[in-house]
Design a protein around this motif. Structure first.
Motif, PDB file in Angstrom:
ATOM      1  N   LEU A   1      -3.505 -11.208   2.344  1.00  0.00           N
ATOM      2  CA  LEU A   1      -2.701 -10.084   1.878  1.00  0.00           C
ATOM      3  C   LEU A   1      -2.086  -9.433   3.101  1.00  0.00           C
ATOM      4  CD1 LEU A   1      -4.901 -10.577  -0.393  1.00  0.00           C
ATOM      5  CD2 LEU A   1      -4.540  -8.189  -1.023  1.00  0.00           C
TER       6      LEU A   1
ATOM      7  N   CYS B   1       0.746  -6.304   4.835  1.00  0.00           N
ATOM      8  CA  CYS B   1       1.321  -4.976   4.655  1.00  0.00           C
ATOM      9  C   CYS B   1       2.774  -5.133   4.209  1.00  0.00           C
ATOM     10  CB  CYS B   1       1.211  -4.159   5.935  1.00  0.00           C
ATOM     11  SG  CYS B   1       2.234  -4.788   7.274  1.00  0.00           S
TER      12      CYS B   1
ATOM     13  N   ASN C   1      -3.869  -7.863   6.271  1.00  0.00           N
ATOM     14  CA  ASN C   1      -4.781  -6.721   6.125  1.00  0.00           C
ATOM     15  C   ASN C   1      -5.754  -6.880   4.961  1.00  0.00           C
ATOM     16  OD1 ASN C   1      -3.061  -6.381   4.000  1.00  0.00           O
ATOM     17  ND2 ASN C   1      -2.284  -4.375   4.616  1.00  0.00           N
TER      18      ASN C   1
ATOM     19  N   LYS D   1      -7.629   0.590  -6.729  1.00  0.00           N
ATOM     20  CA  LYS D   1      -6.344  -0.087  -6.550  1.00  0.00           C
ATOM     21  C   LYS D   1      -5.839  -0.638  -7.878  1.00  0.00           C
ATOM     22  CE  LYS D   1      -5.881  -3.149  -3.142  1.00  0.00           C
ATOM     23  NZ  LYS D   1      -6.027  -4.429  -2.404  1.00  0.00           N
TER      24      LYS D   1
ATOM     25  N   LYS E   1      -3.238  -3.818  -9.160  1.00  0.00           N
ATOM     26  CA  LYS E   1      -2.487  -4.998  -8.760  1.00  0.00           C
ATOM     27  C   LYS E   1      -1.455  -5.279  -9.842  1.00  0.00           C
ATOM     28  CE  LYS E   1      -4.230  -8.302  -6.365  1.00  0.00           C
ATOM     29  NZ  LYS E   1      -4.938  -9.509  -5.895  1.00  0.00           N
TER      30      LYS E   1
ATOM     31  N   SER F   1      -4.266   2.859  -4.378  1.00  0.00           N
ATOM     32  CA  SER F   1      -3.429   1.934  -3.618  1.00  0.00           C
ATOM     33  C   SER F   1      -2.891   0.882  -4.585  1.00  0.00           C
ATOM     34  CB  SER F   1      -4.224   1.282  -2.491  1.00  0.00           C
ATOM     35  OG  SER F   1      -5.338   0.574  -3.006  1.00  0.00           O
TER      36      SER F   1
ATOM     37  N   THR G   1      -1.077  -3.226  -4.978  1.00  0.00           N
ATOM     38  CA  THR G   1      -0.751  -4.531  -4.407  1.00  0.00           C
ATOM     39  C   THR G   1       0.131  -5.294  -5.388  1.00  0.00           C
ATOM     40  OG1 THR G   1      -2.828  -4.675  -3.166  1.00  0.00           O
ATOM     41  CG2 THR G   1      -1.697  -6.736  -3.622  1.00  0.00           C
TER      42      THR G   1
ATOM     43  N   LYS H   1       9.018  -3.434  -1.178  1.00  0.00           N
ATOM     44  CA  LYS H   1       8.838  -2.551  -0.028  1.00  0.00           C
ATOM     45  C   LYS H   1       9.569  -1.243  -0.256  1.00  0.00           C
ATOM     46  CE  LYS H   1       9.692  -2.252   4.975  1.00  0.00           C
ATOM     47  NZ  LYS H   1      10.221  -2.978   6.156  1.00  0.00           N
TER      48      LYS H   1
ATOM     49  N   CYS I   1       5.573  -0.186  -2.558  1.00  0.00           N
ATOM     50  CA  CYS I   1       4.391  -1.048  -2.603  1.00  0.00           C
ATOM     51  C   CYS I   1       3.985  -1.396  -1.175  1.00  0.00           C
ATOM     52  CB  CYS I   1       4.700  -2.300  -3.409  1.00  0.00           C
ATOM     53  SG  CYS I   1       3.250  -3.324  -3.695  1.00  0.00           S
TER      54      CYS I   1
ATOM     55  N   GLN J   1       1.222  -3.146  -0.078  1.00  0.00           N
ATOM     56  CA  GLN J   1       0.475  -4.383   0.197  1.00  0.00           C
ATOM     57  C   GLN J   1       0.957  -5.480  -0.756  1.00  0.00           C
ATOM     58  OE1 GLN J   1      -3.828  -4.838  -0.741  1.00  0.00           O
ATOM     59  NE2 GLN J   1      -4.095  -5.191   1.449  1.00  0.00           N
TER      60      GLN J   1
ATOM     61  N   GLN K   1       1.030 -10.026  -1.638  1.00  0.00           N
ATOM     62  CA  GLN K   1       0.537 -11.377  -1.391  1.00  0.00           C
ATOM     63  C   GLN K   1       1.411 -12.344  -2.171  1.00  0.00           C
ATOM     64  OE1 GLN K   1      -3.323 -10.630  -3.966  1.00  0.00           O
ATOM     65  NE2 GLN K   1      -3.194 -12.814  -3.537  1.00  0.00           N
TER      66      GLN K   1
END
Length: 618
Positions: A386, A388, A395, A533, A535, A567, A569, A583, A587, A589, A591
């Motif tokens: 994953l 940033c 990270n 978090k 996702k 948070s 992801t 971005k 967001c 984080q 993957q």
């Protein structure tokens, strides 16, 4: 506006009040610095303009009933009294104690000053009878003019400050209510999106299930048989591979339009995912006929830009009798029938027959092979980094199960989990995954490792005990692990799920909600569960380039997570365009294959070492 009410049956006493209080009304001069100092000493320091300490007007009356009426009229017209001075004895009417009690019921915020030269009642008795002792004061007769002036000034100043604080609090409450309204609207949008397929506009799997449950609760399914039709576009992958995803998406949309038009009032159509669709019908006798009409309607060539595409659809049909409708079982049987339809040459309808179960995927043989693979340590774990928002540095990592069957080759992780859950191997498999992930993570002790939990595994009564034992055996630090659960674990027993998640947090694990937006989770669930978090489900990421509404959904989910302090992801990021949008949306984080593919533990350690050397040499 600071108003004062004086109630005393003695005309001489009223004159004494006038000589003092009239000097504090507007235009009668400013309050002396000595009075300001006394106010500060009695009630704390308030920053108030000198002119604000003056009284706007003073009302005088000689009986308790008159005082009560004056307070009531003042409240009704929005001009309440800041201070009420009450004599304890005002014959022939009600006394000061009863007057104070009635005034307090009308205006809880006014400062009441009991003025008496007698000791008919103790202060504690008066406070108990009147209430709000913090706004109850005493002045002994005969009073000194200076003492009266000081008390009136201080109480009026305090009353103004209290009113200001109340107004400020009311304003902040209004702001919070407005924020809550925005969050509620955001939740409604997210929930609507979670029940609708973003590409076709049809209900998704969740919407399909909820429609069935609503019909069942209302009695629509309880007294009648129903049928489930499971549909799959034949060779859809060929269209995607040869013409591209845009053409594939266009085919899906046109197929969905034809499906909905043909099902009409006879069925409820939904897209389950990919090229799989379903129709729920209560006309059991005509279910196969409906399937044939769907095949006919969808077999006409599709115009995809400048290309005409000819494809077919296979249909599996399963029925369930009245009384105890079970959608899950009907879907399972319809899925088996669908495989049979594809095996029969595609483009046909097959109704479920119990004999079909013996031939579907060789599930029992696969289960035995999986048990042997667990015991022989023939499974493998790969780890997907994953990153940033900028794409670097790494990270975190997610642990992903891999199984290379000696005959069948690589087995899909979803198939492995399905076989394990149905054969009760999921607990042994889950323990194996934890032990391997805890051990491998020693190569990256500074990174948080995410591990997925199966709903069946999570619901086991022994799950927490087994996990705690593995932590102790391996010496793992729970703070460096994040356990991912899907919305499925929440819907069976919300209270039990909340208890287990809270216990995991107590042990030290982080907890994340995986595939958010793909199932039943709502704002109420998020408030009750101790998640760290969210996702975002990869389907929303995939739809970024094909449906305008997908951008708004992602913005709503990111905003909801930020508002709840979670948070977030994004998984399944495969293009630069997706990366840049996520971005910008906030967001932090991500993957996906755009950054790194899953890899063995040694390869991940080597990758990190290479990146570290590059950074040091830069």
């Amino acid at each position: 506006m600071r108003r004062v009410l004086v109630a005393d049956d003695d005309a001489n006493v009223l004159d004494a009040y006038r000589r003092v209080l009239d000097g504090l009304t507007a235009g009668a001069g400013s309050v002396t610095s000595e009075l300001d100092a006394l106010s500060d000493e009695l009630f704390g320091e308030f920053i108030v303009d000198v002119r604000d300490a003056l009284l706007s007007d003073v009302v005088y009356c000689r009986q308790g009933e008159q005082a009560v009426r004056a307070v009531e009229e003042a409240r009704q017209c929005g001009r309440p009294f800041a201070i009420v001075f009450l004599d304890m004895r005002m014959p022939p009417g009600i006394d000061g104690l009863e007057t104070a009690r009635r005034i307090r019921r009308i205006d809880p915020d006014t400062n009441i000053v009991i003025v008496t030269g007698y000791s008919d009642h103790k202060p504690a008795e008066i406070a108990a009878a009147v209430g709000r002792p913090e706004r109850l004061f005493y002045l002994l007769k005969p009073f000194d003019g200076g003492e009266l002036q000081q008390l009136a000034t201080a109480l009026a100043t305090r009353w103004s400050a209290d009113i200001g604080i109340a107004a400020e609090l009311a304003g902040r409450v209004a702001e919070l209510e407005a924020m809550n309204a925005k969050l509620t609207a955001s939740e409604a949008r997210a929930q609507a999106a979670a029940r609708t397929d973003a590409l076709t506009g049809l209900p998704n799997r969740t919407g399909f299930s909820e429609h069935f449950q609503a019909r069942a609760r209302s009695g629509g399914m309880g007294g009648e048989a129903f049928a489930v039709l499971y549909l799959d576009l034949d060779r859809f992958k060929d269209v995607n591979d040869s013409l591209g995803h845009e053409a594939g998406d266009a085919l899906i949309c046109e197929f969905a339009r034809r499906l909905q038009a043909t099902a009409g009032v006879d069925g409820y159509a939904a897209r389950l995912g990919g090229d799989e669709f379903a129709v729920l019908s209560t006309d059991l006798a005509r279910a196969v006929d409906l399937g044939e009409r769907l095949i006919e309607a969808c077999s006409t060539a599709y115009s995809l830009g400048e290309t005409m595409v000819q494809t077919s659809v296979s249909v599996g049909v399963a029925s369930a009798g009245p009384g105890q409708p079970d959608l899950v079982e009907a879907m399972r049987r319809a899925d088996i029938a669908l495989y049979a339809a594809k095996a029969a040459g595609r483009g046909v309808v097959c109704a479920f027959d119990p004999a079909m179960e013996r031939d579907v995927l060789g599930a029992q043989r696969l289960s035995r092979d999986l048990a042997l693979a667990i015991e022989s340590d023939e499974l493998a774990m790969h780890y997907q980094p994953l990153v940033c928002a900028d794409g670097l540095p790494i990270n975190g990592v997610e642990a992903l199960l891999r199984w290379h069957h000696p005959v069948r080759g690589w087995i899909s992780p979803l198939d492995v989990i399905e076989v394990a859950e149905k054969s009760d191997l999921i607990h042994k498999l889950g323990d194996w995954v934890f032990r391997r992930a805890f051990t491998d993570s020693r190569q990256w002790p500074d990174l948080v490792t995410a591990v997925n939990l199966s709903p069946v595994q999570f619901r086991s009564p022994t799950f927490l005990d087994r996990l705690a034992r593995i932590v102790a055996e391996t010496g793992a630090d729970p703070a460096m692990f994040e356990l991912e659960v899907t919305e499925t674990v929440l819907i069976t027993d919300l209270g039990e799920a909340a208890r287990k998640l809270a216990r995991l947090k107590e042990i030290g694990f982080r907890v994340s909600l995986d595939d958010f937006g793909s199932g039943h989770a709502g704002f109420g669930y998020l408030n009750q569960m101790p998640f760290d978090k969210l996702k975002i489900d990869r389907s929303f990421i995939e739809n970024l380039r094909v449906k305008a509404g997908a951008e708004g959904v992602i913005h709503s989910i990111v905003g909801l997570a930020q508002a709840l302090g979670l948070s977030i992801t994004a998984e399944g990021v495969e293009s630069t365009e997706q990366h840049l949008f996520l971005k910008q949306a906030g967001c932090m984080q991500m993957q996906g294959f755009l950054f790194h593919r899953p890899m063995p533990a040694d390869a991940l350690a080597a990758l990190r070492n290479s990146l570290r050397l590059l950074q040091e040499s830069a």
